[in-house]
Every structure is written in C-alpha cells, then in structure tokens.
Design a protein around this motif. Structure first.
Motif, mmCIF file in Angstrom:
data_model
loop_
_atom_site.group_PDB
_atom_site.id
_atom_site.type_symbol
_atom_site.label_atom_id
_atom_site.label_comp_id
_atom_site.label_asym_id
_atom_site.label_seq_id
_atom_site.Cartn_x
_atom_site.Cartn_y
_atom_site.Cartn_z
ATOM 1 N N ASN A 213 0.865 -0.959 -0.355
ATOM 2 C CA ASN A 213 0.193 -0.155 0.147
ATOM 3 C C ASN A 213 0.658 1.383 0.056
ATOM 4 O O ASN A 213 0.668 2.202 -0.865
ATOM 5 C CB ASN A 213 -1.044 -0.198 1.048
ATOM 6 C CG ASN A 213 -1.801 1.271 1.150
ATOM 7 O OD1 ASN A 213 -1.130 2.327 1.823
ATOM 8 N ND2 ASN A 213 -2.995 1.260 0.984
ATOM 9 N N GLN A 214 2.153 1.059 0.451
ATOM 10 C CA GLN A 214 2.759 2.279 1.029
ATOM 11 C C GLN A 214 3.871 2.727 -0.789
ATOM 12 O O GLN A 214 3.752 4.096 -0.985
ATOM 13 C CB GLN A 214 3.862 2.139 2.147
ATOM 14 C CG GLN A 214 3.285 2.386 3.405
ATOM 15 C CD GLN A 214 2.394 3.972 3.552
ATOM 16 O OE1 GLN A 214 2.694 4.902 3.556
ATOM 17 N NE2 GLN A 214 1.013 3.685 3.926
ATOM 18 N N MET A 217 1.577 4.336 -2.800
ATOM 19 C CA MET A 217 0.993 5.365 -2.227
ATOM 20 C C MET A 217 2.554 6.644 -2.529
ATOM 21 O O MET A 217 2.320 7.382 -3.688
ATOM 22 C CB MET A 217 1.273 5.530 -0.756
ATOM 23 C CG MET A 217 -0.502 5.411 -0.832
ATOM 24 S SD MET A 217 -1.630 6.508 -0.763
ATOM 25 C CE MET A 217 -2.386 5.098 -2.486
ATOM 26 N N ASP A 265 -5.324 3.362 -2.823
ATOM 27 C CA ASP A 265 -5.619 2.971 -0.839
ATOM 28 C C ASP A 265 -6.486 2.210 -0.194
ATOM 29 O O ASP A 265 -5.805 0.930 0.295
ATOM 30 C CB ASP A 265 -4.950 4.577 -0.061
ATOM 31 C CG ASP A 265 -4.896 4.370 0.731
ATOM 32 O OD1 ASP A 265 -3.791 3.592 1.376
ATOM 33 O OD2 ASP A 265 -5.530 5.178 1.673
#
Length: 284
Positions: A213-214, A217, A265
């Motif tokens: 997820n990071q 982003m 996200d």
C-alpha cells in the motif's frame, strides 16, 4: 581547500558512462520491456468507454469495501471524466501499475532475504535509507541519461523511490511471526521453503500488504514528478499548469491524482484486511 575537493559528481558520471558501455544492451532490453508493458496496459485501460471503466472500478470498490465505497468511487471517478482528465488518469494509472508490479516483484524477495539474514539486513538498511532520503528528482537524472526521455525513466525512478517501505515492512512482517509457530513447523519436519510459504508469509501478509500500500502511495507521488522527463499522464498536466501558471488546470490534475490515490489506498488496504490473519485479529 579546493585541492581537497572530493569529485563525487565526476565519479558518478564516470560510473554511469561505464554502466552504459558495459550494460547498454541490458538497459535497452529493460527499456523495451517496460515501454511495451506500459503502452499495452495504457491502451487496455483506455479501450472501453470511460463510463464502462468507471463502472468496472466501482464494481471492484464494491467487492473490496462494500456498496457505499463503490458508489463513492463511481462518483469520484466520474468527476475525473467530467474534468476531461480521464485519458491522463488512465495513463497515470498504467504507469503506477507497471511501477508497483516491478517494485512488488523486487521488494518481497529482498524483504524475505533481509528477514532471514542479519548480514543482508545490515547491507540493505543503509541502501534503503539512501533511497528514501535522496531527493526524488535526482533519480530522474541518471534514468534519463540511461533510458532517454519518456515514460521509461519515470517508471525506473518511481520503482527506486517506492521500493523502501515495501522491503522494510516485508522484513518486519516475517520477523514478527511467532517463533513458537515456526518452531512447531520445524518439529513436524517441514522444510524451510514450506515453513516460509505456509506459515511465515500467510501470517505476515497484513504487514506485507501494508508495505505494498505504501509502495502504491509513493508511486503516485512520484509519477507527477515523472512528468518532468516526459512521463505522460497527470504529471504532464501538472507540469503544464506550472509552466503556464494555470491554477485551474493544476487543481483539476491534482484532484485527479488525489482521487486515484484514495481509491487505490482503500482497495489495497481492504485486500490486506481480508487475509485470514487479519480477520482473526479483528475477531479477537
């Protein structure tokens, strides 16, 4: 003091020249593969009409987080279409997907190796610190020298910039697996490979998904900067807005990036929360 100057810049240029002369065919192969993957994916995402793609993404949102999120996703994605940013958004989404796919393929094995070996972890950590603290625009310079102007240097710079949290959280997730559970696997005669596949990776999946997820982003934040080297999509729109001091265009492109970021996200976070371990933790 000039005679004491350390010519780091010159050494870097010589290293890049040496890499180009030795690994030129390899870089050309990587360029062709990444360019082909991006172009095919961008064409695929733009093949259906915008409203069809919006309904598909909204349907994925319903499956991931429920009806309310799906409807909200459709409304937000429809706003991108109404701002006439849909083609740019799909090009940006294609760039993010290609970058995250390559980063994911690299980060998870490196994170596993770092979790299994303290020596590997000791080597990887300062490299990750370097990758995270170096200004992102700097990555674009050698990428342009090696891969020329266009979407490929943007993908390469995005991969390098986005990888560190994926590696760190994969290592953390594997290390946090209860040693007694791993010991039980050894007691039943399981091989290290089976213990990794059937015990450690499933138990570490929520943390690994948090890392992915990071990565997504950070990739989204970097693709805007990729517009500086000819990367297509919303980054080009932001760059155009800056050069023309066009506040309206900048707001439309920036808002489109935010909508994509929130959508990706929430969907990826939902995938991590749906793992068996995450469900057990929620029940407990």
């Amino acid at each position: 003091m000039d005679e004491w100057r350390i010519p780091v810049g010159e050494w870097t240029e010589e290293a890049i020249d040496w890499l180009q002369s030795v690994l030129g065919p390899v870089f050309e192969f990587v360029r062709e593969v990444l360019l082909g993957a991006y172009e095919n994916l961008a064409d695929l995402l733009q093949f259906p009409a915008a409203w069809v793609m919006i309904l598909i993404l909204g349907g994925l949102g319903v499956l991931a987080r429920g009806l309310v999120f799906g409807i909200g996703s459709i409304v937000a994605l429809l706003l991108i279409q109404l701002m006439e940013q849909w083609p740019n958004a799909m090009q940006t989404l294609a760039l993010v997907i290609v970058s995250v796919a390559v980063a994911g393929v690299l980060t998870v094995p490196i994170g596993i190796l770092a979790a299994k070996s303290r020596m590997v972890s000791s080597i990887v950590r300062p490299v990750l610190d370097f990758m995270q603290t170096m200004p992102p625009l700097v990555y674009l310079i050698p990428a342009v020298v090696i891969f020329q102007v266009g979407v490929v240097p943007g993908i390469i710079a995005t991969i390098i910039f986005a990888m560190p949290p994926g590696i760190r959280l994969t290592e953390l997730g594997i290390r946090q697996v209860d040693p007694e559970v791993v010991e039980a696997g050894h007691a039943f005669g399981s091989s290290p490979g089976k213990i990794l596949r059937h015990i450690q990776l499933p138990l570490a999946l929520p943390t690994i998904m948090a890392g992915i997820n990071q990565v997504i982003m950070l990739a989204l934040s970097m693709v805007v900067l990729a517009g500086f080297v000819g990367g297509p999509g919303l980054g080009q729109e932001v760059l155009s807005a800056i050069s023309r001091v066009d506040v309206g265009l900048g707001m439309e492109a920036g808002l489109s990036v935010v909508i994509l970021a929130i959508y990706l996200d929430r969907v990826t976070a939902a995938l991590g929360a749906r793992s068996a371990v995450a469900r057990q933790e929620q029940v407990a």
